[in-house]
Motif scaffolding. Structure first.
Motif, PDB file in Angstrom:
ATOM      1  N   PHE A   5     -57.813  45.603 -72.426  1.00  0.00           N
ATOM      2  CA  PHE A   5     -57.247  44.127 -71.864  1.00  0.00           C
ATOM      3  C   PHE A   5     -58.262  43.381 -71.203  1.00  0.00           C
ATOM      4  CE2 PHE A   5     -52.907  46.417 -71.915  1.00  0.00           C
ATOM      5  CZ  PHE A   5     -52.135  45.321 -72.063  1.00  0.00           C
ATOM      6  N   ALA A   6     -59.719  43.958 -70.921  1.00  0.00           N
ATOM      7  CA  ALA A   6     -60.295  43.086 -70.350  1.00  0.00           C
ATOM      8  C   ALA A   6     -61.175  42.458 -71.557  1.00  0.00           C
ATOM      9  CB  ALA A   6     -61.608  43.650 -69.344  1.00  0.00           C
ATOM     10  N   ARG A   7     -61.191  43.447 -72.451  1.00  0.00           N
ATOM     11  CA  ARG A   7     -62.071  42.970 -73.605  1.00  0.00           C
ATOM     12  C   ARG A   7     -61.570  42.126 -74.720  1.00  0.00           C
ATOM     13  NH1 ARG A   7     -63.388  48.082 -75.204  1.00  0.00           N
ATOM     14  NH2 ARG A   7     -61.666  48.103 -76.731  1.00  0.00           N
ATOM     15  N   ALA A   8     -60.209  42.405 -74.580  1.00  0.00           N
ATOM     16  CA  ALA A   8     -59.151  41.295 -75.369  1.00  0.00           C
ATOM     17  C   ALA A   8     -59.074  40.044 -74.730  1.00  0.00           C
ATOM     18  CB  ALA A   8     -58.021  42.104 -75.490  1.00  0.00           C
ATOM     19  N   GLY A   9     -59.517  39.740 -73.416  1.00  0.00           N
ATOM     20  CA  GLY A   9     -59.384  38.659 -72.628  1.00  0.00           C
ATOM     21  C   GLY A   9     -58.218  38.403 -72.125  1.00  0.00           C
ATOM     22  N   HIS A  10     -57.573  39.215 -71.899  1.00  0.00           N
ATOM     23  CA  HIS A  10     -56.115  39.246 -71.289  1.00  0.00           C
ATOM     24  C   HIS A  10     -56.344  39.584 -69.599  1.00  0.00           C
ATOM     25  CE1 HIS A  10     -53.807  39.016 -74.879  1.00  0.00           C
ATOM     26  NE2 HIS A  10     -54.218  40.178 -75.187  1.00  0.00           N
ATOM     27  N   LEU A  11     -57.404  39.943 -69.158  1.00  0.00           N
ATOM     28  CA  LEU A  11     -57.750  40.146 -68.079  1.00  0.00           C
ATOM     29  C   LEU A  11     -59.159  39.906 -67.746  1.00  0.00           C
ATOM     30  CD1 LEU A  11     -56.324  43.883 -67.089  1.00  0.00           C
ATOM     31  CD2 LEU A  11     -55.454  41.505 -66.114  1.00  0.00           C
ATOM     32  N   ASP A  12     -59.512  39.122 -66.324  1.00  0.00           N
ATOM     33  CA  ASP A  12     -60.810  39.042 -66.263  1.00  0.00           C
ATOM     34  C   ASP A  12     -61.565  40.486 -65.846  1.00  0.00           C
ATOM     35  OD1 ASP A  12     -60.727  36.190 -66.378  1.00  0.00           O
ATOM     36  OD2 ASP A  12     -60.170  36.030 -64.378  1.00  0.00           O
ATOM     37  N   GLN A  13     -62.859  40.642 -65.989  1.00  0.00           N
ATOM     38  CA  GLN A  13     -63.568  41.713 -65.756  1.00  0.00           C
ATOM     39  C   GLN A  13     -63.052  42.292 -64.203  1.00  0.00           C
ATOM     40  OE1 GLN A  13     -64.792  43.940 -67.646  1.00  0.00           O
ATOM     41  NE2 GLN A  13     -65.075  42.918 -69.511  1.00  0.00           N
ATOM     42  N   ALA A  14     -63.283  41.090 -63.310  1.00  0.00           N
ATOM     43  CA  ALA A  14     -63.197  41.528 -61.929  1.00  0.00           C
ATOM     44  C   ALA A  14     -61.695  41.940 -61.428  1.00  0.00           C
ATOM     45  CB  ALA A  14     -63.496  40.100 -61.275  1.00  0.00           C
ATOM     46  N   ASP A  15     -60.752  41.406 -62.594  1.00  0.00           N
ATOM     47  CA  ASP A  15     -59.475  41.855 -62.048  1.00  0.00           C
ATOM     48  C   ASP A  15     -59.193  43.351 -62.570  1.00  0.00           C
ATOM     49  OD1 ASP A  15     -58.681  39.482 -60.799  1.00  0.00           O
ATOM     50  OD2 ASP A  15     -57.876  38.507 -62.599  1.00  0.00           O
ATOM     51  N   ALA A  16     -59.841  43.666 -63.909  1.00  0.00           N
ATOM     52  CA  ALA A  16     -59.709  44.944 -64.494  1.00  0.00           C
ATOM     53  C   ALA A  16     -60.334  46.008 -63.381  1.00  0.00           C
ATOM     54  CB  ALA A  16     -60.495  44.933 -65.741  1.00  0.00           C
ATOM     55  N   ARG A  17     -61.553  45.454 -62.788  1.00  0.00           N
ATOM     56  CA  ARG A  17     -62.244  46.394 -61.887  1.00  0.00           C
ATOM     57  C   ARG A  17     -61.397  46.893 -60.557  1.00  0.00           C
ATOM     58  NH1 ARG A  17     -66.900  43.706 -63.659  1.00  0.00           N
ATOM     59  NH2 ARG A  17     -66.500  42.092 -61.589  1.00  0.00           N
ATOM     60  N   ASP A  18     -60.602  45.806 -60.017  1.00  0.00           N
ATOM     61  CA  ASP A  18     -59.775  45.886 -58.931  1.00  0.00           C
ATOM     62  C   ASP A  18     -58.471  46.788 -59.163  1.00  0.00           C
ATOM     63  OD1 ASP A  18     -61.299  44.138 -57.593  1.00  0.00           O
ATOM     64  OD2 ASP A  18     -60.088  42.439 -58.041  1.00  0.00           O
ATOM     65  N   MET A  19     -57.952  46.452 -60.447  1.00  0.00           N
ATOM     66  CA  MET A  19     -56.707  47.366 -60.704  1.00  0.00           C
ATOM     67  C   MET A  19     -57.091  48.710 -60.978  1.00  0.00           C
ATOM     68  SD  MET A  19     -54.839  44.772 -63.436  1.00  0.00           S
ATOM     69  CE  MET A  19     -53.454  45.925 -63.504  1.00  0.00           C
ATOM     70  N   ALA A  20     -58.273  49.131 -61.423  1.00  0.00           N
ATOM     71  CA  ALA A  20     -58.721  50.397 -61.652  1.00  0.00           C
ATOM     72  C   ALA A  20     -58.978  51.228 -60.067  1.00  0.00           C
ATOM     73  CB  ALA A  20     -60.155  50.507 -62.287  1.00  0.00           C
ATOM     74  N   GLY A  21     -59.102  50.459 -59.103  1.00  0.00           N
ATOM     75  CA  GLY A  21     -59.210  50.968 -57.903  1.00  0.00           C
ATOM     76  C   GLY A  21     -57.997  50.991 -57.183  1.00  0.00           C
ATOM     77  N   TRP A  22     -56.794  50.490 -57.781  1.00  0.00           N
ATOM     78  CA  TRP A  22     -55.584  50.698 -57.073  1.00  0.00           C
ATOM     79  C   TRP A  22     -55.242  51.881 -56.340  1.00  0.00           C
ATOM     80  CZ3 TRP A  22     -52.076  46.559 -59.890  1.00  0.00           C
ATOM     81  CH2 TRP A  22     -52.592  45.494 -59.571  1.00  0.00           C
TER      82      TRP A  22
END
Length: 234
Positions: A147-164
């Motif tokens: 999703f981050a690579r496809a541009g649907h998520l910012d890299q920072a948001d993807a990192r935050d979601m990975a840590g939930w």
């Protein structure tokens, strides 16, 4: 001639299609081998894209099956084995809500060519809670990366979601396993995966302008039914 051509909203046509699909898969597709059902749900933030973007839907399913295949190879000690699976994309929840998620009926092992040129089956070992957690973590990491690579998520948001905590909205279940000889059980499972969006027996007409739909189980807030006008139901 006997089809109402309701295209997805006719309980009769959907029920017939469900029964036909399940019977065909049992009789013509699945061999007499154990089958495990894998169910994946993703966070609500990502479901929007799955509903509207076929590429995202296909990418998540591809990631999901690749991770399952890697686990099956590891558990069956067959590095080049390939899985066999039938996938169902359900776009609804039990409360008539939009909820895109995946049901994958996967043969519980891998197929590989032997030295004799024949295809051999290697059954996977038991699925432990640790295995399930590892598969879920792999799916979560790879889906967020896509999703981050496809541009649907910012890299920072993807990192935050990975840590939930608590899986971060990713839910994975693999507890249902049907033995190879239990064909009736496999057909029931496939009927469940191919079921229509709503069950006619839960729908009741109270008045000309009032319908009630009863949920199969209480919702988190304790709600047990949904009251709708006919137009709202459509």
């Amino acid at each position: 001639a006997f089809s109402c051509k309701g295209r997805g909203v006719c309980p009769s046509c959907n029920s017939r299609r469900m029964a036909e699909v399940a019977a065909h898969l049992v009789e013509q597709v699945f061999p007499v081998l154990p089958v495990r059902q894998w169910v994946l749900s993703v966070p609500k933030r990502l479901r929007y894209f799955l509903q509207r973007d076929p590429e995202a839907l296909s990418a998540v399913l591809h990631v999901f099956l690749r991770v399952i295949e890697a686990w099956l190879r590891q558990r069956s000690s067959c590095a080049r084995g390939r899985l066999g699976a039938v996938s169902f994309v359900q776009r609804f929840g039990s409360a008539l809500n939009a909820h895109v998620h995946f049901h994958c009926c996967v043969i519980d092992g891998v197929f590989a060519a032997g030295e004799d040129g024949q295809v051999h089956f290697a059954e996977a070992g038991a699925l432990t809670p640790e295995d399930l957690a590892a598969v879920q973590q792999q799916v979560r990491r790879r889906v967020l990366r896509w999703f981050a690579r496809a541009g649907h998520l910012d890299q920072a948001d993807a990192r935050d979601m990975a840590g939930w905590d608590h899986g971060g909205g990713f839910s994975l279940d693999g507890s249902v396993r049907i033995e190879g000889h239990h064909r009736a059980g496999l057909e029931r499972l496939l009927r469940y995966c191919a079921r229509p969006p709503f069950a006619l027996e839960r729908l009741e007409q109270l008045a000309d302008d009032q319908l009630i739909y009863r949920f199969p189980r209480p919702q988190p807030g304790g709600r047990t039914e949904l009251r709708l006008t006919p137009l709202e139901l459509i």
